[in-house]
Design an enzyme around this catalytic site. Sequence first.
Site, PDB file in Angstrom:
ATOM      1  N   ASP A 145      -8.280   2.981 -62.600  1.00 32.95           N
ATOM      2  CA  ASP A 145      -9.622   3.187 -63.134  1.00 32.95           C
ATOM      3  C   ASP A 145      -9.571   4.406 -64.057  1.00 32.95           C
ATOM      4  OD1 ASP A 145     -12.294   3.797 -63.660  1.00 32.95           O
ATOM      5  OD2 ASP A 145     -12.948   2.854 -61.792  1.00 32.95           O
TER       6      ASP A 145
ATOM      7  N   TYR B 112     -19.443   4.415 -71.446  1.00 38.49           N
ATOM      8  CA  TYR B 112     -20.562   5.332 -71.744  1.00 38.49           C
ATOM      9  C   TYR B 112     -20.281   6.788 -71.397  1.00 38.49           C
ATOM     10  CZ  TYR B 112     -21.457   4.075 -66.818  1.00 38.49           C
ATOM     11  OH  TYR B 112     -21.324   3.831 -65.484  1.00 38.49           O
TER      12      TYR B 112
ATOM     13  N   ARG C 283     -20.689  20.030 -61.213  1.00 36.18           N
ATOM     14  CA  ARG C 283     -19.659  19.435 -62.063  1.00 36.18           C
ATOM     15  C   ARG C 283     -19.999  19.669 -63.530  1.00 36.18           C
ATOM     16  NH1 ARG C 283     -18.398  12.987 -62.262  1.00 36.18           N
ATOM     17  NH2 ARG C 283     -20.414  13.056 -63.266  1.00 36.18           N
TER      18      ARG C 283
HETATM   19  C1  LIG Z   1     -18.610   5.834 -63.908  1.00 38.34           C
HETATM   20  C2  LIG Z   1     -17.638   5.113 -63.054  1.00 38.34           C
HETATM   21  C3  LIG Z   1     -17.827   3.766 -62.752  1.00 38.34           C
HETATM   22  C4  LIG Z   1     -19.045   3.050 -63.270  1.00 38.34           C
HETATM   23  O1  LIG Z   1     -19.117   1.730 -62.893  1.00 38.34           O
HETATM   24  P1  LIG Z   1     -20.242   0.792 -63.547  1.00 38.34           P
HETATM   25  O2  LIG Z   1     -20.057  -0.484 -62.869  1.00 38.34           O
HETATM   26  O3  LIG Z   1     -19.974   0.719 -65.019  1.00 38.34           O
HETATM   27  O4  LIG Z   1     -21.572   1.420 -63.255  1.00 38.34           O
HETATM   28  C5  LIG Z   1     -16.865   3.137 -61.983  1.00 38.34           C
HETATM   29  N1  LIG Z   1     -15.777   3.802 -61.527  1.00 38.34           N
HETATM   30  C6  LIG Z   1     -15.579   5.103 -61.809  1.00 38.34           C
HETATM   31  C7  LIG Z   1     -14.349   5.798 -61.321  1.00 38.34           C
HETATM   32  C8  LIG Z   1     -16.513   5.793 -62.566  1.00 38.34           C
HETATM   33  O5  LIG Z   1     -16.338   7.085 -62.826  1.00 38.34           O
END
Ligand SMILES: *Cc1c(COP(=O)(O)O)cnc(C)c1O
Length: 428
Positions: free
Chosen positions: A211, A236, A387
């Site tokens: 991720d 985003y 943060r």
């Molecule tokens: C911001 C973030 C998400 C966001 O997931 P969405 O499904 O797009 O809301 C997922 N995983 C991590 C590690 C993040 O920081």
Amino acid sequence: MNEPHPITINAGTDRADCLRMDADDPLAPMRDRFHLPESLLYFDGNSLGPLPHGARERLHRTIDQQWGDDLVSSWNEHDWIGLPRAVGAKVAPLIGAEADEVVVCDSVSVNLFKLLAAALRLRPGRRTVLCQADHFPTDLYIAQGLVELLGGDVELRTAPVDGLAEGLADALDESVAVVSLGHVDFRSGRLLDMAALTAAVHDHGALVLWDLSHSAGALPVELGACGADLAVGCGYKFLNGGPGAPSFLYVARRHQEQARNPLAGWLGHRNPFAFSADYEPAPGVDRFVCGTPPILALSALDAALELWQDVDLELVRRKSKMLGDLFLALVVDRCAPWMGPLELACDTDADARGSQVCLRHPQGHAIVRALIEKGVVGDFRAPDILRFGLCPLYLRHVDAWDAVAILREVLETGLYRHERFQQRQKVT
Ligand SMILES: *Cc1c(COP(=O)(O)O)cnc(C)c1O
């Protein structure tokens, strides 16, 4: 946290030094490409990146000319149908991927589901999904939901990932199909060693799903060179694609023809407009598209990604480390009387951090709220983390100075103790 590491900025740094650093900053001109409210010091671009002027202009054009005038013919005329791949191709160089390995669609959560399920099918006979224990909640929840759906046949295991791979090594065995890891931890900012961990996972015959939500656009990422299998990431945050921007998804070319999308929607079909009754996956990464792409959101992200054409990610990384070291050194120096209840909550070694710094305080939530009222926008992560995201495209060194000066003032005056800062909002 690892062994304390000396912070490299010397304690005598003053505001004029920060202004000098800004004058020498090769990334300084990038700031003009963003809409940034005059009075804000914005340290939350890791939660929602600010609006690039180019994205605003592009949205207006897409709405007025494409949606407004050209209507349905825009799918061909403006290649709306090709946008998931075209935007993926712009993400690719930021994450060390080839253009045909990335597609942009859906949210990170949905893409995690698709890729975890695909990984299980790529490793038949292996029935364990292994997640880092302190993974972002959605990464854990989606794995839990998938395992529940598969009904007892598949096991979810979690393991701590400290330092390099100790906790993970104990949990890795021949039953593990896929290991799900966050490149940069959303709380502490800890940066994992992608090359070493990918190799450790491969040694056990499993696949790795990275991720990149907190690393794409924040530092150079080398999925290809590290031999990574699968990845997702956020549009985003550091990519500035706008609220709810779609996510990107990466499948290494060597896996693409075997990988199956469990959400086998019509736009991942080989020939959607044949309207045939049977699903047949599109070639390559295209099969991971599910339904109709959100063209307005994709257009905004597409325009935001144009910013990176003029940017050297090594410079971004260098400035990000500098901003982090500066911020932490200023906190240690200028907030010394309040250290104790206030602590550093991230590594002081910039090489071990992503592009954020964190502090810890029992009244962290109230302090963050008070800082926001004073124009310093960071965020709070339960239970006690303050943060501060560091986005080198628009943050200045003097912003770090001014933010810490305001933090000092908030602590000194006890402003945060006021009742109006005690209430938790829905989104922190
Ligand atoms: C911001 C973030 C998400 C966001 O997931 P969405 O499904 O797009 O809301 C997922 N995983 C991590 C590690 C993040 O920081």
